[in-house]
Design an enzyme around this catalytic site. Structure first.
Site, PDB file in Angstrom:
ATOM      1  N   GLY A  70      62.390  33.643  33.888  1.00  0.00           N
ATOM      2  CA  GLY A  70      63.077  34.620  32.718  1.00  0.00           C
ATOM      3  C   GLY A  70      62.054  35.208  32.096  1.00  0.00           C
ATOM      4  N   HIS A 119      67.631  28.771  30.746  1.00  0.00           N
ATOM      5  CA  HIS A 119      67.700  28.249  31.546  1.00  0.00           C
ATOM      6  C   HIS A 119      68.301  28.130  33.029  1.00  0.00           C
ATOM      7  CE1 HIS A 119      64.614  25.829  27.934  1.00  0.00           C
ATOM      8  NE2 HIS A 119      63.605  26.224  29.477  1.00  0.00           N
TER       9      HIS A 119
HETATM   10  P1  AMP Z   1      60.317  27.052  29.295  1.00  0.00           P
HETATM   11  O1  AMP Z   1      61.239  25.814  28.745  1.00  0.00           O
HETATM   12  O2  AMP Z   1      60.375  27.366  28.157  1.00  0.00           O
HETATM   13  O3  AMP Z   1      58.812  26.762  30.158  1.00  0.00           O
HETATM   14  O4  AMP Z   1      61.154  28.120  30.664  1.00  0.00           O
HETATM   15  C1  AMP Z   1      60.876  28.075  31.660  1.00  0.00           C
HETATM   16  C2  AMP Z   1      61.748  28.955  32.486  1.00  0.00           C
HETATM   17  O5  AMP Z   1      63.250  29.441  31.406  1.00  0.00           O
HETATM   18  C3  AMP Z   1      60.985  30.366  32.036  1.00  0.00           C
HETATM   19  O6  AMP Z   1      60.888  31.065  33.133  1.00  0.00           O
HETATM   20  C4  AMP Z   1      61.533  30.631  30.729  1.00  0.00           C
HETATM   21  O7  AMP Z   1      60.663  32.230  30.926  1.00  0.00           O
HETATM   22  C5  AMP Z   1      62.936  30.572  30.871  1.00  0.00           C
HETATM   23  N1  AMP Z   1      63.063  30.958  30.085  1.00  0.00           N
HETATM   24  C6  AMP Z   1      63.083  30.583  28.809  1.00  0.00           C
HETATM   25  N2  AMP Z   1      63.580  30.973  28.005  1.00  0.00           N
HETATM   26  C7  AMP Z   1      64.678  31.893  27.873  1.00  0.00           C
HETATM   27  C8  AMP Z   1      65.491  32.725  27.339  1.00  0.00           C
HETATM   28  N3  AMP Z   1      66.057  32.555  26.506  1.00  0.00           N
HETATM   29  N4  AMP Z   1      66.062  33.560  28.619  1.00  0.00           N
HETATM   30  C9  AMP Z   1      66.461  33.561  29.759  1.00  0.00           C
HETATM   31  N5  AMP Z   1      65.573  32.589  30.187  1.00  0.00           N
HETATM   32  C10 AMP Z   1      64.472  31.765  29.242  1.00  0.00           C
END
Ligand code: AMP
Length: 281
Positions: free
Chosen positions: A147, A37
């Site tokens: 991400g 994040h």
């Molecule tokens: P989430 O909190 O899982 O909804 O993720 C929020 C944002 O963080 C989304 O755009 C995800 O794709 C990104 N994200 C989550 N995990 C990763 C990671 N390991 N590497 C890069 N971006 C990530």
């Protein structure tokens, strides 16, 4: 750093910022933040006057029986991480404000979100697109950082932004991994040591695929998928949800693998924990 919890205040603040010509960079998250994040915050820092991150576990993107109730939450820790990373504004809305009691309007993308996670989790992308449309309207970002970890989500949201004419530029950040290769995810918190060990097979299966394509020069979809499945079947706690090789722009299944175009996407269950990962050839 300012924390905003009310929809009205968020609207006023973002309108005010835009009126004063400020560029807003936005990172939507479900919290329980990790380096993946935070890397997205870094990614848009230089382009933006204001770095805005939202924390909201969106109920409509979870299916019946999924982990909405037990999704990890730790707002204090998240706020500390945001502070240390130079985030300017954190938006933590109340569900009752995001979804009115009789809310009846949803955003449905009908093409790129149909296969893979869209198929495995019916209504998942409807929830994602709906909440992002709401958050975009409230936060008025110039840039949104997403991400590559959620590769299909990126394509769905880019399509929605284009189709609904949101004046937003999408910036995509690479997948951040733990030192042993496991893709960072808030859900990794669920993994017990034995499960954590087997979760690593996902990354190893992707590496095996990469090797077959890059070293052995294979572009055969079935051969590469077989290689992936072969590694994954070593996990006794692991069940394959899907292994697909698709065009990274359209999410349509590939007939042949092409560098710069094809995406390998893997989703598995390690016991009750669902994990996804992917690789662009
Ligand atoms: P989430 O909190 O899982 O909804 O993720 C929020 C944002 O963080 C989304 O755009 C995800 O794709 C990104 N994200 C989550 N995990 C990763 C990671 N390991 N590497 C890069 N971006 C990530």
């Amino acid at each position: 750093m300012q924390v905003i919890r009310s929809v009205k205040e968020m609207k006023t603040r973002s309108m005010d910022l835009r009126r004063h010509g400020k560029t807003i960079g936005f990172v939507p998250t479900m919290g329980f933040l990790h380096e993946g994040h935070l890397s997205l915050v870094d990614l848009i820092r230089k382009d933006c006057d204001i770095l805005l991150l939202s924390i909201y576990v969106n109920p409509t993107q979870f299916g019946v029986g999924e982990d909405f109730d037990k999704y990890p939450r730790d707002t204090e820790r998240d706020l500390e991480l945001c502070r240390s990373r130079g985030v300017d504004l954190v938006f933590i809305p109340e569900s009752s404000e995001i979804y009115a009691e009789n809310a009846s309007t949803y955003v449905v993308e009908e093409e790129v979100g149909m296969g893979m996670c869209g198929n495995a989790r019916p209504n998942h992308f409807r929830g994602v697109a709906t909440v992002c449309a709401k958050l975009f309207n409230l936060c008025l970002p110039n840039y949104v950082a997403l991400g590559q970890k959620d590769a299909q989500q990126v394509v769905v949201l880019k399509r929605m932004i284009r189709d609904l004419h949101f004046p937003i530029e999408v910036v995509v950040g690479p997948i951040l991994r733990e030192p042993d290769g496991l893709a960072m995810s808030s859900r990794n918190k669920y993994l017990q040591p034995k499960q954590r060990e087997e979760a690593l097979l996902v990354y190893q299966s992707i590496q095996a695929a990469q090797k077959v394509v890059e070293e052995k020069g294979s572009s055969n979809v079935d051969r590469v998928k077989a290689e992936v499945l072969n590694v994954l079947k070593q996990g006794r706690l692991l069940r394959v949800n899907y292994v697909d090789i698709v065009d990274r722009g359209t999410m349509r299944p590939e007939k042949e693998i092409a560098a710069g175009r094809s995406l390998l996407a893997v989703a598995v269950w390690v016991d009750q924990v669902r994990l996804i990962d992917n690789f662009c050839f």
